[in-house]
Structure formats: structure tokens, C-alpha cells
Design an enzyme around this catalytic site. Structure first.
Site, mmCIF file in Angstrom:
data_model
loop_
_atom_site.group_PDB
_atom_site.id
_atom_site.type_symbol
_atom_site.label_atom_id
_atom_site.label_comp_id
_atom_site.label_asym_id
_atom_site.label_seq_id
_atom_site.Cartn_x
_atom_site.Cartn_y
_atom_site.Cartn_z
ATOM 1 C CG ASP A 47 -2.501 -3.855 10.311
ATOM 2 O OD1 ASP A 47 -3.346 -3.179 10.939
ATOM 3 O OD2 ASP A 47 -2.796 -4.879 9.673
ATOM 4 C CE LYS B 24 -14.188 6.882 13.852
ATOM 5 N NZ LYS B 24 -13.029 7.489 13.148
ATOM 6 C CG ASN C 171 -7.964 10.077 7.681
ATOM 7 O OD1 ASN C 171 -9.026 10.614 7.383
ATOM 8 N ND2 ASN C 171 -7.476 9.033 6.993
ATOM 9 N NE ARG D 288 -3.970 0.142 0.299
ATOM 10 C CZ ARG D 288 -4.372 0.998 -0.652
ATOM 11 N NH1 ARG D 288 -3.858 0.929 -1.872
ATOM 12 N NH2 ARG D 288 -5.268 1.923 -0.389
ATOM 13 C CE1 TYR E 20 -16.346 4.376 11.570
ATOM 14 C CE2 TYR E 20 -18.519 5.374 11.793
ATOM 15 C CZ TYR E 20 -17.219 5.430 11.322
ATOM 16 O OH TYR E 20 -16.785 6.539 10.620
ATOM 17 C CB VAL F 56 -17.698 12.052 1.899
ATOM 18 C CG1 VAL F 56 -18.193 13.423 2.353
ATOM 19 C CG2 VAL F 56 -16.599 11.557 2.818
ATOM 20 C CB THR G 53 -14.128 7.422 1.231
ATOM 21 O OG1 THR G 53 -14.949 7.040 2.338
ATOM 22 C CG2 THR G 53 -13.828 8.908 1.302
#
Ligand SMILES: NC(=O)c1ccc[n+]([C@@H]2O[C@H](COP(=O)([O-])OP(=O)(O)OC[C@H]3O[C@@H](n4cnc5c(N)ncnc54)[C@H](OP(=O)(O)O)[C@@H]3O)[C@@H](O)[C@H]2O)c1
Length: 256
Positions: free
Chosen positions: A55, A157, A81, A37, A153, A184, A186
Site C-alpha cells: 500500500d 501532480k 503510475n 488485489r 490532487y 480518460v 478509468t
């Protein structure tokens, strides 16, 4: 010119934020999960100063990311991020026995915050879904209850906002804020996401480098460069301290 490190910047909002910073003449260090990556990232963002590798689901590799970042010198801002999404159908256990969402979205930014030499500004990517997060902070790694991916999740957050505000309280010399980028399109958001993709990268970049007095604040939650009210529990020092204590316990790393 500022120097900014962005986690999870091989794709999505992290990469887009890096590209915007480069367009504006800043220096950017990116991050990818593995060598493959990283190679792909270097190809698509050739202007990046460097791509560090690790990772973030692994405590050992996350420590390695912090070491690599510190070895390339000081940063004006770090944008936390990297994140994993809300669609996992079952609990995925990491090599440390944690749930993947908690490891990547909560524990990794904690570890990197603790180990990377203190920058002037810290930005943590949260989500509007944090409003549904569980502020009890019980069973953070989902060992005692049936798995619910979106809840897992949302919880992490909420943790990201708690982390931003805990740091703002503890480190008054650092601007530490949280950002909701909108839903958005992604890889995480999916192709049908309704919000403005470009606007989704602007606020974290603005908080990282702008001299605008509105960006030079701490302990705030932003959506599209405007303050927004976060979940009320994120303002509670006891809840903030509980999260820090739990992260210290899971990682074995003390917050300086
Ligand atoms: N998209 C949305 O609608 C939305 C809404 C609210 C909040 N957010 C938040 O915005 C942030 C960025 O999301 P995004 O939409 O840009 O997601 P994305 O397109 O899926 O990108 C996530 C980035 O994090 C990296 N990453 C994931 N797991 C990792 C791991 N274990 N180790 C190292 N890197 C890892 C990914 O690497 P790979 O490319 O190798 O997978 C990728 O670079 C996240 O924190 C997310 O929670 C997004």
C-alpha cells in the site's frame, strides 16, 4: 525485449500499459495494494512476470515494494503510475499522519525512485491539472488550511513533474520524463471522461521502451507523444530541490 515495472497496475492506465507492453513482447512486473488485489491482477493479466504488493499510502509498505522490486532484478524502465484522485471530500490521514494524496502521489514515487536500483528510464504520471498546482510547496500535507480535494490532487501532480525533472538533472544517465495522459474513463477519470482511453496509455509505454530518438530524451513533459509546456515553476531547480528536501524529511530516505 525490455523489462518494465509499473506501480498501481491492478487497474486503469497502469494495467492497460502493462497489457500493451506484454502484447509487444516485453516483460512486465505489476503492483497491487494488497494480496487480494494482487490475486485479481494475476487473473486478469496472466502474462505478468510477477505482481509485487504494498500500500503506497504507507512509508513502511512502500519500502517493502522497493525491496520486492529489487529482489526480482534490474529494470529497463519504471512507470510511476499509481495515483489517488481529486474527489476526496475531506483530508484522509495516512498511518504516517500525511494526507493521502501527498503520500501516494508524491512521497511514494519519491521513495521508490530513491530505493529501487536505478533503471534506464523513469516515467512519472502527471495531469493537466498540475498547471493549477501550488508551486510554493507550503503545507504539503494540508494541516494548516481548509481541505480542497482538487487542489490537493493538482499540487501532487505538479510534484510529479518536479520529481521527474529533479531526477533528470541529478541523474544524467537516466531518461526521466513526465506524462499527461488526458482525462480518460478509468476508475479515477469517471465514466464521462472525454479523452481517448487507449491514447492515455501509449505515451508512457513509448517512453519506457521505444528506440525512437524523440522518446530518448530527459526532463520533458509529454501529452500524446508530443512535448508540451509544463507549469514554468517545474523548470526551477530551487523548487525541484525544495521538493526533494521535503520528501527526504518526510520519508527519512535520502535520494542517492
Ligand atoms: N484517469 C484520468 O483521467 C487521469 C488524468 C490525468 C492523470 N491521471 C493519472 O494517471 C495515473 C493512473 O490513473 P488511473 O486513471 O489509471 O487511476 P485508477 O483507475 O484509479 O487506477 C489507479 C491505480 O493506482 C492504484 N493505487 C491507488 N492507491 C494506491 C495505494 N495506496 N497503494 C497501491 N496502489 C494504489 C489503484 O489500485 P486499486 O485498483 O486497488 O484501487 C490502481 O491500480 C494516476 O497517477 C493519475 O493521477 C489520470
Amino acid at each position: 525485449m525490455a523489462r518494465v515495472f509499473i506501480t498501481g497496475s491492478s487497474d486503469g492506465l497502469g494495467r492497460m500499459a502493462g497489457e500493451l507492453l506484454l502484447e509487444q513482447g516485453h516483460s512486465v512486473v505489476l503492483h497491487a495494494r494488497n494480496e487480494q488485489r494482487a490475486m485479481e491482477t494475476r487473473k486478469v493479466v496472466p502474462g505478468a512476470e510477477q505482481v509485487v504488493i504494498g500500500d503506497l499510502s504507507s512509508i513502511t509498505q512502500t519500502r517493502g515494494v522497493a525491496e520486492q522490486v529489487n529482489s526480482v532484478g534490474a529494470f529497463d524502465a519504471v512507470i510511476h503510475n499509481a495515483g489517488v484522485g481529486y474527489r476526496s471530500a475531506s483530508r484522509i490521514a495516512t498511518e504516517d499522519g500525511l494526507s493521502l494524496e501527498f503520500a501516494v502521489n508524491t512521497l511514494a514515487p519519491y521513495i521508490l525512485t530513491a530505493l529501487i536500483a536505478r533503471p534506464k528510464r523513469l516515467i512519472y504520471l502527471s495531469s493537466g491539472l498540475h498547471q493549477n498546482g501550488d508551486a510554493s510547496l507550503n503545507d504539503l500535507t494540508w494541516e494548516q488550511r481548509p481541505w480542497r480535494g482538487q487542489q490537493a490532487y493538482s499540487d501532487t501532480k505538479l510534484h510529479d513533474v518536479l520529481l521527474a525533472f529533479a531526477i533528470a538533472r541529478r541523474w544524467p544517465d537516466v531518461f526521466s520524463n513526465a506524462v499527461e495522459p488526458g482525462w480518460v474513463a478509468t476508475k479515477m477519470g469517471g465514466p464521462g471522461a472525454p479523452d481517448d482511453l487507449d491514447a492515455g496509455r501509449q505515451t508512457q509505454v513509448w517512453l519506457a521502451i521505444s528506440e525512437d530518438p524523440a522518446a530518448k530524451v530527459t526532463g520533458e513533459y509529454f501529452f500524446h507523444q508530443r512535448r508540451r509546456d509544463p507549469h514554468p515553476a517545474t523548470r526551477d531547480p530551487q523548487v525541484q530541490d525544495k521538493l526533494i528536501a521535503v520528501c527526504e524529511k518526510f520519508s527519512g530516505i535520502k535520494l542517492p
